[in-house]
Scaffold this active site. Structure first.
Site, PDB file in Angstrom:
ATOM      1  N   SER A 273       4.014   1.270  -1.625  1.00 16.24           N
ATOM      2  CA  SER A 273       4.941   1.323  -2.758  1.00 16.24           C
ATOM      3  C   SER A 273       6.145   0.428  -2.543  1.00 16.24           C
ATOM      4  O   SER A 273       6.629   0.278  -1.430  1.00 16.24           O
ATOM      5  CB  SER A 273       5.431   2.747  -3.000  1.00 16.24           C
ATOM      6  OG  SER A 273       6.381   2.725  -4.053  1.00 16.24           O
TER       7      SER A 273
ATOM      8  N   LYS B 100       0.063   8.594  -2.403  1.00 15.07           N
ATOM      9  CA  LYS B 100       0.592   7.480  -3.213  1.00 15.07           C
ATOM     10  C   LYS B 100       0.448   7.784  -4.699  1.00 15.07           C
ATOM     11  O   LYS B 100       1.324   7.469  -5.512  1.00 15.07           O
ATOM     12  CB  LYS B 100      -0.129   6.167  -2.864  1.00 15.07           C
ATOM     13  CG  LYS B 100       0.262   4.990  -3.753  1.00 15.07           C
ATOM     14  CD  LYS B 100       1.726   4.646  -3.582  1.00 15.07           C
ATOM     15  CE  LYS B 100       2.363   3.586  -4.438  1.00 15.07           C
ATOM     16  NZ  LYS B 100       1.832   3.011  -5.575  1.00 15.07           N
TER      17      LYS B 100
ATOM     18  N   HIS C 188       3.107  10.137  -5.585  1.00 11.89           N
ATOM     19  CA  HIS C 188       4.351   9.339  -5.628  1.00 11.89           C
ATOM     20  C   HIS C 188       4.484   8.699  -7.011  1.00 11.89           C
ATOM     21  O   HIS C 188       5.541   8.756  -7.642  1.00 11.89           O
ATOM     22  CB  HIS C 188       4.311   8.260  -4.533  1.00 11.89           C
ATOM     23  CG  HIS C 188       5.314   7.156  -4.727  1.00 11.89           C
ATOM     24  ND1 HIS C 188       5.162   6.162  -5.674  1.00 11.89           N
ATOM     25  CD2 HIS C 188       6.490   6.908  -4.113  1.00 11.89           C
ATOM     26  CE1 HIS C 188       6.212   5.347  -5.638  1.00 11.89           C
ATOM     27  NE2 HIS C 188       7.031   5.772  -4.692  1.00 11.89           N
ATOM     28  N   ASN C 189       3.413   8.109  -7.477  1.00 11.18           N
ATOM     29  CA  ASN C 189       3.463   7.440  -8.777  1.00 11.18           C
ATOM     30  C   ASN C 189       3.643   8.431  -9.919  1.00 11.18           C
ATOM     31  O   ASN C 189       4.310   8.134 -10.901  1.00 11.18           O
ATOM     32  CB  ASN C 189       2.196   6.607  -8.999  1.00 11.18           C
ATOM     33  CG  ASN C 189       2.265   5.268  -8.287  1.00 11.18           C
ATOM     34  OD1 ASN C 189       2.947   5.146  -7.275  1.00 11.18           O
ATOM     35  ND2 ASN C 189       1.578   4.280  -8.794  1.00 11.18           N
TER      36      ASN C 189
ATOM     37  N   GLU D  82       7.101   9.122 -10.015  1.00  7.19           N
ATOM     38  CA  GLU D  82       7.727   7.896 -10.567  1.00  7.19           C
ATOM     39  C   GLU D  82       7.640   7.902 -12.103  1.00  7.19           C
ATOM     40  O   GLU D  82       8.627   7.641 -12.796  1.00  7.19           O
ATOM     41  CB  GLU D  82       6.980   6.696  -9.974  1.00  7.19           C
ATOM     42  CG  GLU D  82       7.291   5.342 -10.556  1.00  7.19           C
ATOM     43  CD  GLU D  82       6.347   4.254  -9.984  1.00  7.19           C
ATOM     44  OE1 GLU D  82       6.241   4.143  -8.746  1.00  7.19           O
ATOM     45  OE2 GLU D  82       5.711   3.538 -10.774  1.00  7.19           O
TER      46      GLU D  82
HETATM   47  C1  6PG Z   1       4.899   1.300  -6.590  1.00  9.13           C
HETATM   48  C2  6PG Z   1       4.459   1.288  -8.015  1.00  9.13           C
HETATM   49  C3  6PG Z   1       3.282   0.395  -8.132  1.00  9.13           C
HETATM   50  C4  6PG Z   1       3.025  -0.050  -9.533  1.00  9.13           C
HETATM   51  C5  6PG Z   1       2.193   0.898 -10.290  1.00  9.13           C
HETATM   52  C6  6PG Z   1       2.799   1.312 -11.576  1.00  9.13           C
HETATM   53  O1  6PG Z   1       4.942   2.376  -6.035  1.00  9.13           O
HETATM   54  O2  6PG Z   1       5.193   0.224  -6.087  1.00  9.13           O
HETATM   55  O3  6PG Z   1       4.109   2.563  -8.442  1.00  9.13           O
HETATM   56  O4  6PG Z   1       2.216   0.994  -7.496  1.00  9.13           O
HETATM   57  O5  6PG Z   1       4.146  -0.404 -10.215  1.00  9.13           O
HETATM   58  O6  6PG Z   1       1.011   0.182 -10.491  1.00  9.13           O
HETATM   59  O7  6PG Z   1       1.829   1.850 -12.335  1.00  9.13           O
HETATM   60  P1  6PG Z   1       1.694   1.687 -13.887  1.00  9.13           P
HETATM   61  O8  6PG Z   1       1.292   0.255 -14.156  1.00  9.13           O
HETATM   62  O9  6PG Z   1       0.647   2.666 -14.201  1.00  9.13           O
HETATM   63  O10 6PG Z   1       3.032   1.986 -14.461  1.00  9.13           O
END
Ligand code: 6PG
Length: 467
Positions: free
Chosen positions: A128, A182, A185-186, A189
């Protein structure tokens, strides 16, 4: 000979390869489209000596010191399987494949089993931090067997972000554990981004200029909300489109993309009997955003008029974001606990919070408190019950309530904030209202219920007496 190979020189793969070279590792680099390798090499500058550019997977494997380590950074899904299929026959027993993309952890489990059958190791590694993180220090979540991690630990720790002196990288558990963490985590996010977007909507409805909002977010970033996402929000609010000079937010279509990790979080939560409703609301908001024509028609059918909110205090908005963030993290950590139990991963939640403190997209000062809380053990797996968190949430949640109420009165959409508040309100009732659900189930299906005054199961209501 190179210490590690990287195949897939897109934005993230290229940045990781450069990061490794920067830390003194020799890297063999490959890309399916050969021209990309040349382009990559042109940008390596003083680091070029560290790279062995190759034009085929055979050459990549030949360029590596055995036992070999090949890191894959290609588009999630079928392309990963295609690279694995091509690599496996070229590798020897004892070699290692690292998938550093955003994989569905179910795929990682399947790939681990498939590759292990051939005597080759597999690590599913969540990375990430976007491009900047990958280049200068991401947060890295590794899954696979620990003995496979040890030989590459020095590389992974060297390229990771540092929180004080602590590398934000860790081996977290077997097979899909790294990619699962991960994914969550997302999910967190997604929720945090949605809360911020909703507060942006409230501030817009309050007639606040972008400049004013930028100042507010910048100020919040100096307090308990300190985080990367709040910081970049202030920057975004100030940014102007280079072509038109208009605020960049005014030229961007309100239709959010998603590659799947948020959705995967929700799906896995449901499979594990968990509720990640704040994350689900964030995924839903992105999905609805894609239905632009239907939304335009709906606005025509149910006109909103001019929305004017005037009675929301900045302090309440700050509290709302803080409370919602705690709840979003809380749902994420509850899901991690459930997965850890279900898959027997023994996830170290405190360590996960620690490696999220720098490098990753959800890095925030709150993670310091979360790691301490997790280190002491989360009561009933619930972050919101942790003694270090609960008093702060109790204080902040009243701000969240006022913000949700004011927004709902004016019809300003707050699906994420409302989901967080509803979760809180539902959760803190020792006796809720699902007795009604149980009665209904028994009424129409003789499903039976438990009684408050007696042990046992399978009791029925008076409606069943006639038969
Ligand atoms: C990170 C982000 C990275 C990316 C994702 C976002 O942790 O660096 O989460 O993995 O930005 O692909 O996902 P979306 O395109 O689904 O928003």
């Amino acid at each position: 000979m190179a210490r590690i190979g990287v195949t897939g020189l897109g934005t993230m793969g290229a940045a990781l390869a450069l990061n490794m070279a920067d830390r003194g590792f020799d890297v063999a680099v490959h890309n399916r489209t050969e021209a990309v390798v040349d382009e990559f090499m042109e940008g390596t500058g003083s680091l070029s000596d560290r790279f062995t550019p190759v034009k085929s997977l055979e050459a990549l494997v030949d360029a590596l010191t055995p036992p070999r380590a090949v890191l894959i950074m290609v588009k999630a899904g079928d392309p990963v399987d295609a690279v694995i299929d091509a690599l496996v026959p070229l590798l020897d027993k004892g070699d290692l494949i690292i998938d550093a993309g955003n994989a569905d952890f179910n795929d990682t489990r399947r790939r681990t089993a498939r590759v292990t059958d051939e005597g080759i190791g597999f690590l599913g590694m969540g990375v990430s931090g976007g491009e900047e993180g990958a280049r200068h220090g991401p947060s890295i979540m590794v899954g696979g067997t620990e003995d496979l991690y040890r030989p590459v630990q020095d590389i992974i720790e060297a390229i990771a972000a540092r929180y004080q002196d602590d590398p934000c990288a860790a081996w977290l558990g077997p097979d899909g554990a790294g990619h699962f963490v991960k994914t969550v985590h997302n999910g967190i996010e997604y929720a945090d981004m949605q809360f911020i977007a909703e507060v942006f909507g409230i501030l817009n409805a309050s007639g606040r200029s972008y400049a004013d909002q930028a100042d507010l977010f910048a100020e919040w970033n100096g307090g308990p909300l300190q985080s990367y996402l709040i910081e970049i929000t202030a920057e975004i609010l100030r940014a102007r489109d280079s072509e038109t000079g208009a605020p960049v937010l005014d030229v961007i279509v309100d239709k959010a993309g998603q590659k799947g990790t948020g959705r995967w979080t929700v799906i896995e939560a449901l499979k594990l009997g968990q509720s990640a409703t704040a994350i689900e609301a964030a995924v839903a908001a992105r999905s609805w955003s894609a239905e632009a024509d239907a939304r335009a028609k709906a606005e025509e059918t149910y006109p909103t008029g001019t929305t004017r909110m005037s009675h929301v205090l900045d302090g309440d908005l700050e509290k709302a974001l803080l409370a919602a963030r705690m709840i979003g993290y809380g749902q994420g950590f509850a899901l991690l606990s459930a997965a850890s139990r279900h898959f027997d991963w023994s996830l170290d939640l405190a360590r996960i919070a620690e490696i999220w403190r720098a490098g990753c997209i959800i890095r925030s000062s709150l993670l310091d408190d979360i790691s301490s809380a997790a280190r002491d053990g989360l009561p009933h797996d619930q972050l919101i019950l942790a003694p270090g968190i609960a008093p702060r949430l109790a204080d902040a949640v009243e701000g969240l309530r006022r913000v949700v109420l004011a927004s709902m009165e004016e019809g300003v959409p707050v699906p994420g904030l409302a989901a967080a508040l509803s979760y809180f309100d539902t959760y803190r009732r020792a006796r809720g209202t699902t007795n009604m659900i149980q009665a209904q189930r028994d009424f129409f299906g003789r499903h039976g219920f438990e009684r408050r005054d007696r042990d046992g199961t399978g009791f029925h209501g008076p409606w069943a007496e006639s038969d």
